[in-house]
Design a protein around this motif. Structure first.
Motif, PDB file in Angstrom:
ATOM      1  N   UNK A  44      -1.406   1.272 -13.858  1.00 15.99           N
ATOM      2  CA  UNK A  44      -0.562   1.776 -14.799  1.00 15.99           C
ATOM      3  C   UNK A  44       0.751   0.861 -15.248  1.00 15.99           C
ATOM      4  N   UNK A  45       1.433   1.200 -15.662  1.00 15.70           N
ATOM      5  CA  UNK A  45       2.781   0.427 -15.453  1.00 15.70           C
ATOM      6  C   UNK A  45       4.366   1.289 -15.088  1.00 15.70           C
ATOM      7  N   UNK A  46       5.246   0.258 -15.379  1.00 20.20           N
ATOM      8  CA  UNK A  46       6.088   1.296 -14.289  1.00 20.20           C
ATOM      9  C   UNK A  46       7.063   2.221 -15.423  1.00 20.20           C
ATOM     10  N   UNK A  47       6.489   2.611 -16.754  1.00 16.69           N
ATOM     11  CA  UNK A  47       7.320   3.036 -17.438  1.00 16.69           C
ATOM     12  C   UNK A  47       5.947   4.318 -18.053  1.00 16.69           C
ATOM     13  N   UNK A  48       5.020   4.299 -17.283  1.00 16.23           N
ATOM     14  CA  UNK A  48       4.027   5.342 -17.255  1.00 16.23           C
ATOM     15  C   UNK A  48       4.568   6.645 -16.498  1.00 16.23           C
ATOM     16  N   UNK A  49       5.508   6.114 -15.557  1.00 20.81           N
ATOM     17  CA  UNK A  49       6.838   7.012 -14.865  1.00 20.81           C
ATOM     18  C   UNK A  49       7.073   7.732 -14.875  1.00 20.81           C
ATOM     19  N   UNK A  50       7.640   8.603 -15.844  1.00 16.23           N
ATOM     20  CA  UNK A  50       9.191   8.691 -16.323  1.00 16.23           C
ATOM     21  C   UNK A  50      10.346   8.822 -15.561  1.00 16.23           C
ATOM     22  N   UNK A  51      10.266   8.438 -14.003  1.00 16.39           N
ATOM     23  CA  UNK A  51      11.676   8.195 -13.327  1.00 16.39           C
ATOM     24  C   UNK A  51      12.000   6.689 -13.120  1.00 16.39           C
ATOM     25  N   UNK A  56      10.381  12.740 -10.309  1.00 19.04           N
ATOM     26  CA  UNK A  56      11.234  11.882  -9.824  1.00 19.04           C
ATOM     27  C   UNK A  56      10.177  11.666  -8.652  1.00 19.04           C
ATOM     28  N   UNK A  57      11.107  10.646  -8.203  1.00 21.59           N
ATOM     29  CA  UNK A  57      10.305   9.602  -7.282  1.00 21.59           C
ATOM     30  C   UNK A  57      10.329  10.619  -5.458  1.00 21.59           C
ATOM     31  N   UNK A  58       9.395  10.055  -4.560  1.00 22.19           N
ATOM     32  CA  UNK A  58       9.030  11.119  -3.583  1.00 22.19           C
ATOM     33  C   UNK A  58      10.161  10.452  -2.461  1.00 22.19           C
ATOM     34  N   UNK A 115      13.574   3.301  -5.605  1.00 23.21           N
ATOM     35  CA  UNK A 115      12.529   4.093  -4.882  1.00 23.21           C
ATOM     36  C   UNK A 115      11.285   3.591  -5.226  1.00 23.21           C
ATOM     37  N   UNK A 116      10.602   5.153  -3.906  1.00 25.03           N
ATOM     38  CA  UNK A 116       9.138   5.298  -4.121  1.00 25.03           C
ATOM     39  C   UNK A 116       8.235   6.103  -3.927  1.00 25.03           C
ATOM     40  N   UNK A 117       7.446   6.188  -5.438  1.00 27.51           N
ATOM     41  CA  UNK A 117       6.461   7.513  -5.394  1.00 27.51           C
ATOM     42  C   UNK A 117       5.469   7.101  -5.159  1.00 27.51           C
ATOM     43  N   UNK A 118       4.527   9.139  -4.707  1.00 25.54           N
ATOM     44  CA  UNK A 118       3.576   8.994  -4.638  1.00 25.54           C
ATOM     45  C   UNK A 118       2.923   8.927  -6.298  1.00 25.54           C
ATOM     46  N   UNK A 119       2.093   8.285  -6.873  1.00 26.70           N
ATOM     47  CA  UNK A 119       1.219   8.506  -7.684  1.00 26.70           C
ATOM     48  C   UNK A 119       0.025   9.279  -6.896  1.00 26.70           C
ATOM     49  N   UNK A 120      -1.082  10.326  -8.052  1.00 26.90           N
ATOM     50  CA  UNK A 120      -2.530  10.428  -7.388  1.00 26.90           C
ATOM     51  C   UNK A 120      -3.123  10.008  -8.884  1.00 26.90           C
ATOM     52  N   UNK A 121      -4.681   9.896  -7.683  1.00 22.76           N
ATOM     53  CA  UNK A 121      -5.703   9.189  -9.154  1.00 22.76           C
ATOM     54  C   UNK A 121      -6.277  10.520  -8.925  1.00 22.76           C
ATOM     55  N   UNK A 122      -6.524  11.069 -10.905  1.00 23.48           N
ATOM     56  CA  UNK A 122      -6.953  12.291 -11.177  1.00 23.48           C
ATOM     57  C   UNK A 122      -8.671  12.666 -10.767  1.00 23.48           C
TER      58      UNK A 122
END
Length: 296
Positions: A186-193, A256-258, A236-243
């Motif tokens: 993924x790219x950074x901009x895939x995360x809305x935050x 929002x970031x975790x 900041x840190x996000x927790x992304x999840x593999x679907x």
């Protein structure tokens, strides 16, 4: 104030956690020695200064730490000159492996892998150069094993592509070479935050979005990833999840970031079975400190 404690037959000076200046912390809980080993970016000037190497702190309780000792010095003729960043140490197939990022003027930043028989090194290179693509700007490699195959997950830097990406490439069984072509998770901009960071502009046309510090883990059977970027609140840190619980994803992002008070984190388990997040905060040069967060 520094304190002392006995470690075997040697007296070590141990340092409270909140006095440790470090970036990109990585902790190994070693059940053989029953010690915690802390690695990270520790050079006095990790941006402009000459690369010195990587060090390790030891602890019995995550509260008091030994004086640091070097686990890696650049060997003679080593290609990397500066930006010795984000060391990770992994146990794999009966050996310890150091994965870290390096840079030299006129070359692309890359991730290289080193090997040792001991968690505290010394670590020696297992290849002549990085395992990341030689014409890419890359950093922050982490090891991930999927179906008995080793993979390097890393950041393709915004310095080259502006919209930073988290990518993966398969490694040979001995971790010395890459197999096949890298692919983008993924790219950074895939995360809305994620917001554009203009604090360190290298590419002046357009906006720059950061991807840092991927770290994969399983939580209740689901494959997840810590990674860092900039939010409105800062690093900041996000927790992304593999679907599909596979490395290739697709990956689902949070609104929002975790964790919005620091960055470049990893998760480890204590000897008593508790999970902790290790990160550095604040993200201010010279003021970074090891920060531990208990996870539920």
């Amino acid at each position: 104030m520094l304190m002392t404690q006995q470690f075997g037959t040697q007296t070590l000076f141990t340092i409270p956690t909140d006095l440790i200046r470090i970036r990109d912390p990585f902790i190994v809980a070693d059940h053989t020695s029953m010690l915690y080993y802390l690695f990270g970016t520790t050079d006095k000037d990790p941006w402009k200064g000459k690369g010195e190497g990587f060090q390790v702190y030891r602890s019995r309780d995550l509260k008091l730490w030994s004086e640091p000792e070097f686990i890696f010095y650049p060997p003679k003729g080593f290609w990397g000159v500066k930006n010795f960043w984000a060391p990770e140490v992994h146990y794999y197939r009966n050996a310890w492996y150091l994965i870290a990022s390096f840079y030299a003027d006129g070359k692309h930043r890359g991730v290289q892998i080193f090997k040792s028989t001991a968690v505290t090194g010394p670590y020696s290179p297992i290849s002549s150069g990085p395992v990341t693509p030689e014409d890419w700007d890359c950093l922050d490699g982490t090891l991930f094993i999927e179906e008995n195959s080793p993979w390097l997950v890393f950041s393709h830097e915004w310095t080259q592509i502006q919209d930073g990406a988290i990518c993966a490439i398969r490694l040979s069984d001995d971790l010395s070479t890459a197999i096949g072509e890298p692919f983008t998770l993924f790219h950074a901009t895939d995360a809305p935050w994620s917001v554009a960071d203009t604090g360190d502009v290298i590419i002046t046309s357009g906006k720059n979005y950061v991807t840092d510090g991927p770290f994969l883990f399983h939580d209740k059977g689901r494959l997840k990833m810590l990674w860092s970027s900039f939010a409105k609140s800062g690093y900041a840190i996000e927790i992304a999840e593999s679907m599909n619980d596979k490395l290739e994803g697709p990956w689902k992002h949070q609104n929002q970031p975790e964790f919005s008070f620091g960055g470049h984190g990893m998760i480890f388990e204590t000897f008593s079975g508790e999970r902790y997040l290790a990160l550095h905060a604040p993200n201010i040069a010279g003021k970074e400190r090891l920060t531990l967060v208990a996870l539920i």
